[in-house]
Motif scaffolding. Structure first.
Motif, PDB file in Angstrom:
ATOM      1  N   VAL A 152       0.779  -1.282   0.016  1.00  0.00           N
ATOM      2  CA  VAL A 152      -0.249  -0.070   0.063  1.00  0.00           C
ATOM      3  C   VAL A 152       0.773   1.261  -0.267  1.00  0.00           C
ATOM      4  O   VAL A 152       1.817   1.189   0.744  1.00  0.00           O
ATOM      5  N   SER A 153       0.427   2.108  -0.946  1.00  0.00           N
ATOM      6  CA  SER A 153       1.455   3.345  -0.757  1.00  0.00           C
ATOM      7  C   SER A 153       0.370   4.643  -0.854  1.00  0.00           C
ATOM      8  O   SER A 153      -0.546   4.854  -1.551  1.00  0.00           O
ATOM      9  N   LEU A 154       0.963   5.792  -0.470  1.00  0.00           N
ATOM     10  CA  LEU A 154       0.380   7.028  -0.514  1.00  0.00           C
ATOM     11  C   LEU A 154       1.398   8.216  -0.701  1.00  0.00           C
ATOM     12  O   LEU A 154       2.380   8.212  -0.168  1.00  0.00           O
ATOM     13  N   LYS A 155       1.058   8.724  -1.847  1.00  0.00           N
ATOM     14  CA  LYS A 155       2.066   9.736  -2.589  1.00  0.00           C
ATOM     15  C   LYS A 155       1.571  10.752  -3.210  1.00  0.00           C
ATOM     16  O   LYS A 155       0.188  10.639  -3.438  1.00  0.00           O
ATOM     17  N   LYS A 156       2.320  11.965  -3.141  1.00  0.00           N
ATOM     18  CA  LYS A 156       1.934  12.939  -4.308  1.00  0.00           C
ATOM     19  C   LYS A 156       2.477  12.599  -5.389  1.00  0.00           C
ATOM     20  O   LYS A 156       3.529  12.773  -5.551  1.00  0.00           O
ATOM     21  N   GLU A 157       1.553  12.615  -6.581  1.00  0.00           N
ATOM     22  CA  GLU A 157       2.067  12.394  -7.825  1.00  0.00           C
ATOM     23  C   GLU A 157       1.479  13.437  -8.771  1.00  0.00           C
ATOM     24  O   GLU A 157       0.426  13.508  -8.906  1.00  0.00           O
ATOM     25  N   GLU A 158       2.480  14.039  -9.258  1.00  0.00           N
ATOM     26  CA  GLU A 158       1.945  15.347 -10.433  1.00  0.00           C
ATOM     27  C   GLU A 158       0.967  16.149  -9.806  1.00  0.00           C
ATOM     28  O   GLU A 158      -0.179  16.467 -10.307  1.00  0.00           O
ATOM     29  N   GLY A 159       1.050  16.403  -8.460  1.00  0.00           N
ATOM     30  CA  GLY A 159       0.161  17.449  -7.722  1.00  0.00           C
ATOM     31  C   GLY A 159      -1.054  16.674  -7.113  1.00  0.00           C
ATOM     32  O   GLY A 159      -1.862  17.459  -6.356  1.00  0.00           O
ATOM     33  N   ASN A 160      -1.166  15.384  -7.556  1.00  0.00           N
ATOM     34  CA  ASN A 160      -2.549  14.791  -7.006  1.00  0.00           C
ATOM     35  C   ASN A 160      -2.195  13.848  -5.896  1.00  0.00           C
ATOM     36  O   ASN A 160      -1.031  13.336  -5.804  1.00  0.00           O
ATOM     37  N   LEU A 161      -3.020  13.622  -4.957  1.00  0.00           N
ATOM     38  CA  LEU A 161      -2.784  12.522  -3.944  1.00  0.00           C
ATOM     39  C   LEU A 161      -3.136  11.264  -4.334  1.00  0.00           C
ATOM     40  O   LEU A 161      -4.292  10.879  -4.777  1.00  0.00           O
TER      41      LEU A 161
END
Length: 239
Positions: A152-161
């Motif tokens: 499971v991952s949570l990151k900010k990618e290209e401005g999105n969550l």
């Protein structure tokens, strides 16, 4: 004519939903009735067999309760039930959900890992956001064999969550992937019943994601696992 066609389509959709819901509710009831009648008309049934029947009936009651709960959730969302908007610590929520489901993964000998970017926040309904991740992780655990891996991952990618839930389980055939978010759709009915699936979990997830103006997609290959990706718009995110 356009309005009439739309009303006719809506009526057909509603009738199909009622039909599917009735079928799903009827199945566990019919199963329990058969087992109960067998016990009633066989008073000399061995104690161990009677206990097995009672355990099976308890399982069917749990499944029935799950279906009713999911139907109520969908009904509230269809009625555009008010959604709470508050600042949610998504990093903390993700960690809590992983911790909550860790015992279920360990029970199957699975390795549950996470990669959580700290300090990420989002304006949304905490309860619904939690259910999105919980449902996706719960599915991954259900459909991943013993000794499998779930990440499971949570990151900010290209401005999105962005949430990603990846497993190395049984996967989803390509022809089924476009339908899995439909209500009551099952890739394999026998397999879903065995794992306790109602065919509503992913439909609920998609609805909740849409309520937060987000998107959800799946990437999967049979026998090579699946990855569900949920993306929330950056304007609602902080961190």
């Amino acid at each position: 004519n356009t309005m009439a066609a739309q009303l006719e389509s809506l009526d057909k959709t509603r009738n199909q939903f009622v039909s599917n819901a009735s079928h799903e509710l009827k199945t566990p009831l019919a199963t329990m009735k058969i087992m109960l009648e067998t016990m009633m008309y066989q008073p000399d049934m061995p104690a161990d067999l009677r206990e097995e029947f009672m355990a099976d009936m308890n399982h069917e009651i749990d499944r029935l309760t799950g279906i009713i709960t999911d139907l109520l959730v969908l009904t509230r969302m269809d009625n555009k039930d008010e959604m709470t908007r508050e600042k949610v610590d998504m990093s903390e929520l993700t960690q809590e959900t992983v911790h909550l489901l860790q015992p279920a993964a360990e029970k199957k000998g699975q390795r549950l890992t996470d990669e959580i970017q700290p300090g990420l926040e989002f304006f949304g309904d905490r309860i619904k956001l939690n259910q999105i991740l919980y449902n996706l992780m719960d599915n991954a655990i259900k459909y991943t064999p013993e000794n499998g891996e779930i990440h499971v991952s949570l990151k900010k990618e290209e401005g999105n969550l962005v949430w990603r839930v990846r497993d190395n389980g049984i996967g989803i055939p390509e022809e089924d992937q476009e339908h899995i978010f439909e209500r009551f759709y099952r890739v394999d009915k026998a397999r879903s019943r065995e794992t306790g699936g109602t065919g509503l979990g992913l439909s609920i997830v998609r609805q909740m994601v849409k309520m937060h103006d987000g998107t959800i997609s799946v990437h999967s290959e049979p026998d090579n696992g699946s990855e569900f990706v949920v993306s929330f718009p950056g304007e609602g995110a902080e961190g």
